[in-house]
Every structure is written in C-alpha cells, then in structure tokens.
Design an enzyme around this catalytic site. Structure first.
Site, mmCIF file in Angstrom:
data_model
loop_
_atom_site.group_PDB
_atom_site.id
_atom_site.type_symbol
_atom_site.label_atom_id
_atom_site.label_comp_id
_atom_site.label_asym_id
_atom_site.label_seq_id
_atom_site.Cartn_x
_atom_site.Cartn_y
_atom_site.Cartn_z
ATOM 1 N N GLU C 79 0.775 -1.336 0.081
ATOM 2 C CA GLU C 79 -0.032 -0.071 -0.091
ATOM 3 C C GLU C 79 0.828 1.206 -0.137
ATOM 4 O OE1 GLU C 79 -0.829 -2.619 1.824
ATOM 5 O OE2 GLU C 79 -2.834 -3.107 1.280
ATOM 6 N N ILE C 106 -5.144 2.632 4.950
ATOM 7 C CA ILE C 106 -4.379 3.712 4.974
ATOM 8 C C ILE C 106 -3.667 4.027 6.328
ATOM 9 C CG2 ILE C 106 -6.523 4.752 3.844
ATOM 10 C CD1 ILE C 106 -7.033 6.604 6.081
ATOM 11 N N HIS C 148 -10.488 -4.506 10.118
ATOM 12 C CA HIS C 148 -10.981 -4.306 8.860
ATOM 13 C C HIS C 148 -12.230 -3.505 8.921
ATOM 14 C CE1 HIS C 148 -8.082 -7.097 7.537
ATOM 15 N NE2 HIS C 148 -8.664 -7.332 6.212
HETATM 16 C C1 LIG Z 1 -1.896 -4.671 4.500
HETATM 17 C C2 LIG Z 1 -2.947 -5.627 3.957
HETATM 18 N N1 LIG Z 1 -3.213 -5.315 2.657
HETATM 19 C C3 LIG Z 1 -4.322 -6.000 2.055
HETATM 20 C C4 LIG Z 1 -4.915 -7.048 2.839
HETATM 21 C C5 LIG Z 1 -6.064 -8.020 2.046
HETATM 22 N N2 LIG Z 1 -5.588 -9.348 2.221
HETATM 23 C C6 LIG Z 1 -5.839 -10.314 2.841
HETATM 24 S S1 LIG Z 1 -5.228 -11.598 2.635
HETATM 25 C C7 LIG Z 1 -4.391 -11.122 1.168
HETATM 26 C C8 LIG Z 1 -3.431 -11.967 0.340
HETATM 27 C C9 LIG Z 1 -2.441 -12.458 1.124
HETATM 28 O O1 LIG Z 1 -1.597 -13.387 0.391
HETATM 29 P P1 LIG Z 1 -0.468 -14.095 1.190
HETATM 30 O O2 LIG Z 1 0.249 -13.238 1.961
HETATM 31 O O3 LIG Z 1 0.244 -14.918 -0.024
HETATM 32 O O4 LIG Z 1 -1.290 -15.122 2.231
HETATM 33 P P2 LIG Z 1 -2.436 -16.083 1.716
HETATM 34 O O5 LIG Z 1 -3.773 -15.767 1.690
HETATM 35 O O6 LIG Z 1 -1.930 -16.783 0.366
HETATM 36 O O7 LIG Z 1 -2.160 -17.265 2.860
HETATM 37 C C10 LIG Z 1 -4.783 -9.557 1.114
HETATM 38 C C11 LIG Z 1 -4.198 -8.819 -0.084
HETATM 39 C C12 LIG Z 1 -4.496 -7.079 4.280
HETATM 40 N N3 LIG Z 1 -5.441 -7.991 4.867
HETATM 41 N N4 LIG Z 1 -3.617 -6.256 4.612
#
Ligand SMILES: Cc1ncc(C[n+]2csc(CCOP(=O)(O)OP(=O)(O)O)c2C)c(N)n1
Ligand SMILES: Cc1ncc(C[n+]2csc(CCOP(=O)(O)OP(=O)(O)O)c2C)c(N)n1
Ligand SMILES: [Mg+2]
Ligand SMILES: [Mg+2]
Lengths: 345, 337, 345, 337
Positions: C79, C106, C148
């Site tokens: 972000e 943010i 969230h």
């Molecule tokens: C800082 C942040 N940005 C975006 C998100 C939304 N989000 C939740 S899980 C995820 C993907 C995470 O991917 P990964 O780290 O590979 O874990 P996985 O879900 O594959 O186990 C995102 C973008 C979040 N929770 N926190």
C-alpha cells in the site's frame, strides 16, 4: 473506563512545586527515563541515534553510558519496523520506550500504533497487553519546514486503546513520563521541540503525575484558556498581558488528551462563561474541536459566548520564517481573542 | 528433504530427523484435526451459522504442524489471516476455536477477535493478524524480548508469500539479522496473493531477499511434513543456540478459495492445477503413504484417528453453537489494561 | 481557499433526481470510473486485485476488459509503495486512482498521503501538483473485526492539502467521484462497504457534484441531523420514524468533510435550534467534533440545546455480532437522541 | 572503473565513456559550484543569516554531477535532505537556491520549501524530500508515468544508504522490477546514517538487496566522477531502452557534519578517517589530477574556473540576502491547486 495507574512508592503530584531546583524540559525527560530504567530492568529505549548521539536533540545524552547499548538501542532508519518490535517486546514482558525523532514520522508507524498496539489488548479479550511508550516530538517555528514541524496528536487521540500525553513544563514532563512508563497500555508521549531548553522547578524526590487530571496553571475568573503542550506557555504569557488590562484569565492544561479530564474543563467554563482552546495541531478536525465541543455541550447553559478555537493554521508549515510565524497561535493572538470574547476589543 | 543454505549459498542436505512412530502419528492427528476443523468451518459458513468470513488452511497443514512440532510450548508464534492451522498446531482446542469463530464468550478472545485474531498466549500464540505482514514486527520484538530477558525462547513468524510485498518485513528482518535475534520467518508460499499469482507480484527471488539481509534460508516441500519438520528442527536448534534468524520457504498450496466465499476461482487459477495438487500433493496422504510404507500405520489406523478427531470436532462445534454470547457490557471492557 | 473545479460539459447536480433508472452504489462507482477513463486517457486505476478480480467487493468488475491491464494495474501487497507511485505519477501528468482495499490500511500509507501528496503543491510554491484520487472503504457491522472495520476519515480530514469525500447514495457516489478525478488535488474518497449493494436513482446523462456543497437529504423543522456516508441512510430511517411521532427532522449530508459547507449546516441549526451529528468514525477526536464545534459556534445564539454527537463507540470494533452492533449509531439510537433533544423522551 | 553486474551476478567491465575536454571541464565546474555553494551555506549558518539547518553535500559532488551529466534536461530526478548538489547538478541556479534557503520569494519554492524541499520541475527536479526514502515512491511513479505516457524519460532517485532502512524502498523497487520501469536508484553510500555507522544499521549486502529483486546493480567509486559518469551513462542507456530499473551504489563520504550544526563528530567517526578521505579522495582533486595528467588542464585553468564560480556564488548570495520575503498573504496560497 480509565483508572489512574497504581504508582509504587510515588507521591502523586499536582500543580507545580515552588522552591525546587530548576532543570530543563530535556533534563526532566532524561531523569524520568534514567530513574525508571534503574527501578525496572525491563525498561529499555529503542530508536534512531539514541545511544552515543543521545538523539539529535541531545535529550538522551548519557543514558547509554549508564545503561549500555543493550538497553539504549540504536536502530536503522525503520520507524515502522522498530515500533512493531516495540509492540512485540511489550507483549512479551518488556517495557520499551520507542523514540520517534520527529512527530511527522509517526505517519510511517500508524499501522503499528493504531492497528497493532492499540488493539491487541481488546482483540485478545484482555489476555495480551502492550505496555509501551512512544516518545515523539511536535511543534513548529523551528524553521524545519512541512515534514518536520507537524503536531499530529489528533490522529492518535482518535484511536481507542491509546493514551496521549502532552506535557507543558519540565515538572509535568518528568511526572507524566514516569506514569507513561508504568502504564500497562500503549502511550504516545509528545514533546514540543521548542521547549527542550525551557527551565522549570522539578523536585529531587520521586513523584509521578496521574493521567486524566488537568492542571490549572493559573487561576482566573473572566475567561478560560484551555491550552496544551507549549501553547500553555503561550497562554500563560497571554494571561499575564491580560491581567495588566484587568482581564483575569484562567489557564488550564489537560496534560493528557486521552484520558481527558472533561470535569475540570467544564467546571472552569461554567465559572468564567468564556472559553478559548489553544493547541498547536492544525485547527480543522484537530484536538481543539474535541475539547471545544465537550465544553460547549457540558457548559451549554453557562456560556456567555461561543467557545473559540485556536489551532495551527490549516496549511502545511512553510519554511520561510515570516510565513511560519503566522501559522501558530501566539501570546498576542490569544490575548486578542480573549479581549474580543470579553468585549474589550 | 530439507535443504538449508547459508546466506552465502553453501548447500548442506540433511535427513529428516529420526523420530518415533508415536510422534509421526501425533503429527498426522494434528493435520487431520486442522483438515476436519476447517471443513466444519466451511460448513458453518455455507449454512450461515458463522458471522463473517474465514480463510481456510486446508492443503497447507504440513507447514503449521511440522514447524510447531519442532517448538516448545513456551516458544512463541505469530499467525496470519489464514491462522486456524497455526493456532491448532501450537495447541489450541477446537472447542474454544469454534467458540471464537462464532463470537462466543468461551472463545479465545471472548468473541472479540474472531477468525483473524485468535490469540492463545498460554500456548505461546501471540495472535493471528489481519494485516498482511502485520505480525512481522511483533514476532521480531518477541525475539528481542526473549534475548533481553535471557530466556532461550524461539519465535516463529508465519506469513504468506504475499507478505513479501510489505516493506516492514525487510525492516524487521534487517534488525533481526543485525542483532542475531532468535526468530524464524516461515513463508508459506502457496503461489497466490489473494486472487493474483505470485509471479505478478514478486520480482527476483524469494530466497535471495532473505539471504541479502544475511539471513540463512531453508527451502522445503511444504506438502511433505517430514521435510518441513526436519528443516524446522534444524532452524529451531540454530536460532535457539544464538546463530541468529532463519527464513524458511515452504512451497505449498491452498486447496480451497482465498476465503470461504471464494468459490469460482477459474479466472485466477485453473481447476486442473487445484486437482493436481489435491491428488498428488495432499500433505495427509503424503505422510500416510510414507507411514504405510514404513509399516508404521495402515488404513484402519488412519480411519480410527479420523474417527476420533471427527468426534472431537463435532463436540467442539456443538459446544460453540450452544455457548452464550458475551454480555453487552463486554463491549467497553479491555479497551485499556 | 476552495473554488469548485471547472467540470467540462458537466451538469452540476444537486439533490437526488427522481424518475431516473436505479443502480447500485458499486455500479455508480464503476460507471464514474469507466466514463472518466474513456474521457481522459491519463486516468488509470492501481491497487491490489483490481484487474480480473475487480476488487474483493467486485466494485471494479469489467473495467480491465475495457481498459486493459495497462490502465487497471494489479499490484503487490504494498500500500505505501503503490500510493507513493501514485503520487509520482500524478506529479508528472497522470491521473491515478489508487485503490486501498480496506480503509484500515491507510494507516500504512499516511506518510505518502500526509507528508508527500498533501504537501507537494504547497512546498513547491505551487509548481507541482498531485491530481490523485485514493479510493478506500469504511464502515463496520460486516463482522470483519478490529483491523477491517475502521472509518478513519478524521485522520485525513485533519491534513491541509487533502480533500475528503464521503458519498451516501449511488447518485452522490458517481457525481462526487467524477469531481474527485477531475480535481487537481489529492482526494481521499471513502466508500462504506455496507452500501455497495444499496440501490438508488442515477441519471444516464453526464453530471458531476461539486465539493463543499452539503445536500439536504430531507427537509425538517424540529431537529437537524447532520450525517455522513452510510449514517445518512441511518438518519433518514430515523427521520421516517420521528415523522410518524410528529417530530420533523432535517437530514443534511455534508458530502465532503474537506471542504466543509459550514454555511448550510449552520443555517439549518439556526432554523431548528437542535442538532445531532452522526458519523461512523470513532466519536472521540472524530469528525463529529469538528462539525459539532463549527455549528455550536456558528449557531450559538439560536441553539435550544447542546449539539449532540453520535460516532462509533470509542472501542476497537469487536468481532462478535452482539457486540459489534452496539458500537455504531442506528436508526433507533438516533431517533431516541432526537426525542430527548425535542423533550419527547 | 564502473563494474556492472546483472541480477545474476555476471560481471562486465566498461571503460569510462570517451567524452570531450569541454565536457570534463564542465563537470569540474559544476563540482566546484556545489563545493563553493555549500561552503557559502555553512558561512550563512555560522553567521546566523540562514534560518534552520542544512545538510551539506561537500565531498559527494562527483555523484550528483556524474549522474546528472548522463541525463537529459527532461529526465527526472528526486532528491533528499542532502539535496543541494542534486539540484545544482540538474540545472538549478545558485541565485534562486540561496533565495530558497533564506526563505525569500525569489526562491524555487517561493521560500515555502527551504533547504530540504527544493523543487525545480522545469529542469526535471521533482523535489528534495525531508523523509528518508520519501521520494522513492515519487521517483518510481514518475517512471511509471513516463512509460504510460510513452515518453522515453528516465528518472533518477537519489538517496543515502540509510534509506535502505525504509521498507517502502523495497516495495517500489519490486514494482519497478516487475514492470520494467525506467528508473535508476542511486544509493549514495557515505558510510553513516546521521550519527550511526552503516555497519550498525545494515545487515548483509547492499548490492544483494537490489539483485534479489531482479534489479541490475552497478557499484562505483563515488569520488571518481569518471567512474560515476561511465556507470550512469550505461545505466541511463539501458533504462531508456526499456531494460528496466538499475541500482547504482556510489561509495562516497561527506566531508562535513551531518548538518551544519554537527561540528563535534569524534564520538561517531574518527578525525583520521575524515582527513584521509579529504586528502586522498576529494572528487575535485581526483578529476583535476586526471585532467592534468591528460594535459586537459592546469593549475591556472582550475583557479580561473574557481574564480568565476566564486563570483557567481557571491552574486547569488548577495542577491538572496537582499531579496524580499514573501508577502504574508502567501501563507494561505497554494494549499490547493
Ligand atoms: C496490509 C494488507 N493489505 C491487504 C490485505 C487484504 N488481504 C488479505 S489476505 C491477502 C492476500 C495475502 O496473500 P498471502 O500473504 O500470500 O497469504 P495467503 O492468503 O496466500 O495465505 C490480502 C491482499 C490485508 N489483509 N492487509
Ligand atoms: C523517515 C525519517 N526518519 C528519520 C529521519 C531523520 N534523518 C534525517 S537524515 C537521516 C540520516 C540519513 O542517512 P542517509 O540516508 O545515509 O543519508 P545521508 O545523511 O548520509 O546523506 C536521518 C535519520 C528522516 N528525515 N526521515
Ligand atoms: Mg499466498
Ligand atoms: Mg549516509
């Protein structure tokens, strides 16, 4: 929700003592840290250039000599990272005092402060806690321009789970920092850079100042000036001028914005019927808004005039001295506002 | 097999640690527990009995169980949005896990945390985190704390490969390396950041990123718990002895959607890919087959284990479904300690 | 300081039209983006899972098909990084629309937003500008827990140089997003997750809604309810209930907290003499404080009662539905507050 | 000499680009300009004529001048708290620079920015930045913008090695690598982050950090402008041709304090170290000696250049000292565009 922390063997101090030795605001901070580090081996300092350099403001000079680099830890330029490390250390039994050189840099740490530190205790159903202090700075007119002059305490005051402290004198700085270090919660402690050399009486003996207790820095009857941090000094200067003109101003320092001592503020407003709230954060959506609306509601039937707010101008802080000096409240502008309120303008 | 390389890239291959049949079977049982727990969570979602969403760990069980099997109870872990497996592997009970997912007072966080925030300090679990890489600082701080307090506790920081997008991870790994902190960063590389393939979000090399910070890397097949356990045991030994942080890359795959509501996935990953992983790389089957080959178990035994676990899971969900919600007064409690 | 942006060929809309087709809030956002991307090749979208996935909320579904991956850019989970990239792209001629999935995130971008984007124009003496939109979300009761569910618009409303938009209907969402994209300044645009499926009338023809113009969503005479974002829907429901009881509530939506249409708010307060300010951010040091104190000052001599503030409870948002539902203002609690104010409780 | 290696580590040595005597002398003149400008800034500080502080670039001149000599006027740069050298090298005038440092209306930012925020878009300077690594996102975004607008502009992001502590740098370098953006990250490694030696803040290897992200690295002697220029020219060519981002490490040293007020430095770096760098590695002397050896210049010529530059600097500071401050009404102008 707030109950003053138990302070082992501490005299709880109110107001400022007379006849005590005088030290600077910076020395008061250093003393509080040194005494707490002696008292509790779990307390440590972490941040940029905190060891040999003792910070660019020399606030921590000498600490590393007494406590060593294991407890006065120099970090890379990684505010988010070492603030997060502070959160984890606090959750597992340590009592970190994190140093964020310029308050503007808390912008880099808001996830660690607001999403992590502030919420861990609640999210865990009360099982985990984060007894951490984040010391940082605030205040303009140092000719440091827009990215080194902000007073961002409104951001953290808005986040449940945090406590926010704004000392205005060496005495308060020492007593409040001790309470902050002994508190079981994340505390954000703002020091106005422009006050580091300010001298004031600070007793030799042990004392601590509870959170949520406003201090009446000067009693008065015609108008209440609620001021925070260095604006307290500005308000006191204004009160002096006003006194000469026959206007009696009461100057109240909340000392902590969270918890906020609404009672004392409202009582004074009821007494004088006229209130000015002065704070160095930007005026719009700033700390003055909360304090003004709390007073406007609590003292509604006793106010003779609208509560007036004076914050920093809603502009990025300009570098040029001739412009920068226009952006913050001064003794002159506060006195002028008081005259208007009291129908003497 | 676990391959462990120094930051300088020297290779050294180690055999899986020789451990007893009982220990392997215990790990198998834990993996089955996670599998059945998660299937029940999905069931709670589809039957509209669970508030909100949940990110299932199905397919990745060998990572959490293999790593936590190498830890002591007083060692720390931090977890992620996909955290149920980590919590169970570190010792959480299905009863209180379900209670938390349903927002009940008997839950690990009195219902205030939910699926993404389960914390179980008694078992060394410092909490799941809903911010990607959000626990990187916490885990590193716990490691600094252990070192300062003079304990020999190790901290494991679990995260998905998507967390490599977050700068704070590099900030804290740099400090962990500088200060030789007892922390192990366990990267669960399941090939996707939510709905975007890793290849579109991650340039260069995962392992090189840790090595560049002077951190030793171990890269293993995350579907083979023997490889995971061997690498974890080695990493835990090294960090406990003060050799500094380690970075473990576990190649794995989530068999289900990003969260329980992510049902139509073909726009970001092909069905065939899913089917192949499930057919050939299911961590439960991989371990079961090896145990059978070594005459340490047979179909009947695995059925019995599954049967016992299922009973526990059913009891757990029944407990949670009937457990009371927190009292309204709880809402303002525990904001401050 | 604020002058509404010139909107080429745009009908400036006020209030909500009747008889237009109905679309959802999410569709309105998508339409605004698609139309602006067609109109101006410099506009592009950047964020996590914005392309094929069209965001987890499916708000952007289909955009990538029309505009391609060059203009609908999927990013790593960075972000701070891609917000900073947006700042640089905007400074050099592009018009980025940055997507921050959850408003809570943010916190990771505050340096880029507050120290960079907001200050570049001023610090450069007006030579550089940052025409960038940051679209993000707010709002609780989605059972997403403390990290969230936050509504952090107070933080950015406090920072000079930023504009802050909080649409409450599909009509406003489309018209305000168009203005945001055409604005020459960094704009933070908050969408309440719980409103994405809300339907409302949106005309086929081109229109845009200027910033700083509050919208009177319902006229009334007994009490003024100032509400933002989804709280406008809550306020309208409360007004409906109150009407049945013979209490006439006026519902006003500022639509932008920066710039704030203080005139309209104060006028209504003068008319009714009773005011409630409802916002989903935490109450303490939140947006309700600014609005309440502006009204308390501006309508001081016409208020029959203190301005009442209703924000989210000052606690991290709990997961458990039975607790979470207690933390945000509801039609019931707003109506109850109005009855008290009108002496009908 | 400039050594350039791919992310994979393949080595290739290149000679400094053969350029004309005039060009070398122009670079020499620019370095002298920076040197004398900064000495004047220090003088303004010690004589209390300048508000606030300033971070002097003295000792590092070859980096800014060598890199900017390889750029077109329409190429972009972003700068740092130690930015005077970058601004002058990219084409700023000493008159308006001094005016800005004194908070005068004739300054590049009408006096609103000051030493740490000088921006000069006409010359492609997108601004200095007072947040360490604060311009990493801006520079990378400018590169994305150039690519999207279909220009062949290159962006150079200057920063000190301390910026490697900031996570955002890795976030944007990862995206620059993924998207093959025309950006060059120029790391001025002067061995100190403020008052802390680099060795205490930076684990592992600087170059490996960029290589791990799939970014080509060039590492050069930052005191030898011929090496800097050669590497920069190569990097600019490659990025302009679409080969993607580059990372340049320039080994250098600040001859003065962290800022003008940092006078007693022995507690963090030894006097001998300073003296040795100044005696043996002064970029002005290094170039002058080479030019003399090649019969491209002599003491007289260098004195003449210094004389001319000094006249310009003196005129600039006199202009600034007498220039008017901005009008009070300026304070509320340009908050919004
Ligand atoms: C800082 C942040 N940005 C975006 C998100 C939304 N989000 C939740 S899980 C995820 C993907 C995470 O991917 P990964 O780290 O590979 O874990 P996985 O879900 O594959 O186990 C995102 C973008 C979040 N929770 N926190
Ligand atoms: C985010 C941030 N943290 C801390 C500072 C304070 N600070 C200013 S310069 C500096 C040291 C920077 O070191 P380096 O990046 O190596 O640049 P150098 O000063 O050596 O040229 C620090 C810590 C800052 N300006 N920004
Ligand atoms: Mg993943
Ligand atoms: Mg340096």
């Amino acid at each position: 929700m707030f109950t003053p922390s138990a302070l082992p063997g501490a005299v709880v101090g109110h107001g400022t003592p007379t006849g005590a030795r005088e030290i600077t605001f910076a020395q008061a901070i250093r003393e509080a840290l040194a005494e707490e580090m002696r008292r509790d081996p779990l307390v440590f300092v972490i941040g940029e250039d905190v060891a040999e350099a003792g910070t660019p403001f020399r606030v921590l000079s000498g600490l590393v000599d007494e406590f060593g680099r294991e407890r006065v830890i120099d970090t890379p330029i990684s505010e988010a990272g070492f603030t997060g490390i502070g959160v984890g250390a606090a959750m597992t039994g340590m009592r970190p005092v994190v140093d964020i050189m310029f308050g503007d840099f808390i912008a880099l740490t808001m996830d660690q402060i607001a999403n992590q530190a502030a919420k861990v205790h609640y999210m865990s159903g009360g099982k985990l806690k984060v007894p951490m202090v984040i010391r940082t700075t605030m205040g303009a007119t140092r000719r440091s321009a827009a990215q080194h002059s902000q007073s961002l305490h409104a951001w953290v005051s808005h986040v449940p789970g945090l406590r926010v402290v704004l000392p205005s004198t060496p005495y308060d700085a020492k007593g409040l920092l001790k309470t902050a270090i002994r508190d079981e919660n994340p505390v954000v402690f703002f020091e106005d850079k422009m006050m580091y050399q300010l001298k004031g009486p600070v007793p030799e003996e042990e004392y601590a100042i509870p959170f949520g207790v406003a201090d009446i820095k000067r009693e008065g009857t015609d108008v209440t000036i609620v001021a925070t941090s260095s604006m307290v000094q500005v308000a006191l200067a204004a009160a002096e001028t006003l006194a000469a003109e026959g206007i009696s101003a009461e100057v109240i320092d909340p000392r902590t914005t969270v918890p906020l001592d609404t009672e004392t503020l409202i009582q004074s407003a009821r007494k004088t019927g006229r209130v000015i709230v002065v704070d160095e954060g930007h005026e719009r959506y700033g700390v003055t808004a909360e304090i003004a609306s709390v007073i406007a509601e609590g003292a509604f039937y006793d106010l003779d005039a609208p509560v007036k707010r004076m914050g920093a101008m809603d502009v990025p802080i300009p570098f040029s001295p001739v412009l920068e000096d226009l952006t913050v409240p001064t003794a002159g502008s506060v006195a002028a506002m008081a005259r208007t309120l009291c129908g003497r303008a | 097999m676990a391959r462990s390389t120094t930051a300088r890239g020297k290779q050294q291959v180690r055999d899986p640690a020789p451990i007893s049949r009982e220990q392997w079977l215990e790990m198998y049982r834990k993996m089955v527990t996670i599998r059945l727990f998660e299937e029940q969570v999905n069931e709670l979602y589809t039957s509209a009995k669970m508030p909100g969403l949940a990110h299932l760990y199905i397919g990745e069980e060998a990572v959490a169980v293999g790593v936590c099997a190498a830890l002591r109870r007083d060692d720390y872990i931090t977890s992620t949005h996909r955290g149920h497996g980590h919590c169970l592997a570190k010792g959480a009970s299905v009863h209180r896990m379900f209670a938390e997912l349903l927002g009940k007072e008997a839950g690990y966080c009195r219902g205030k945390g939910g699926s993404m925030h389960i914390a179980d300090p008694e078992a060394g679990n410092l909490g799941a985190n809903a911010i990607v890489a959000g626990s990187a600082g916490i885990a590193t701080g716990a490691a600094l704390s252990a070192k300062m307090r003079g304990t020999d506790q190790v901290t494991v920081c679990f995260f998905g490969e998507g967390a490599l997008g977050q700068g704070v991870l590099y900030e804290v790994m740099n400090m962990a390396s500088l200060w030789k902190l007892p922390v192990i960063y366990v990267c669960e590389d399941n090939l996707y950041n939510e709905y975007t393939p890793r290849s579109e979000t991650t340039a260069g090399s995962l392992r090189a990123r840790a090595e560049a910070l002077g951190i030793r890397v171990a890269e293993v097949d995350g579907q083979d718990i023997r490889a995971v356990y061997a690498a974890a045991r080695d990493a835990v030994e090294r960090t406990r002895q003060g050799e500094g942080p380690m970075f473990m890359i576990c190649h794995t795959y989530r068999f289900r959607g990003h969260h329980v509501g992510d049902v139509n996935r073909t726009y970001y990953r092909p069905k065939e890919e899913e089917q192949q992983w499930m057919a050939e790389r299911d961590p439960l089957k991989v371990l079961a087959q090896w145990l059978i080959g070594r005459k340490m178990g047979d179909a009947g035994l695995f059925e019995r284990i599954e049967h016992e676990v299922r009973a526990d899971v059913t009891a757990g969900v029944d407990f949670a479904l009937t457990a009371p919600y927190p009292d309204a007064s709880e809402v303002t409690q525990d904001v401050y300690a």
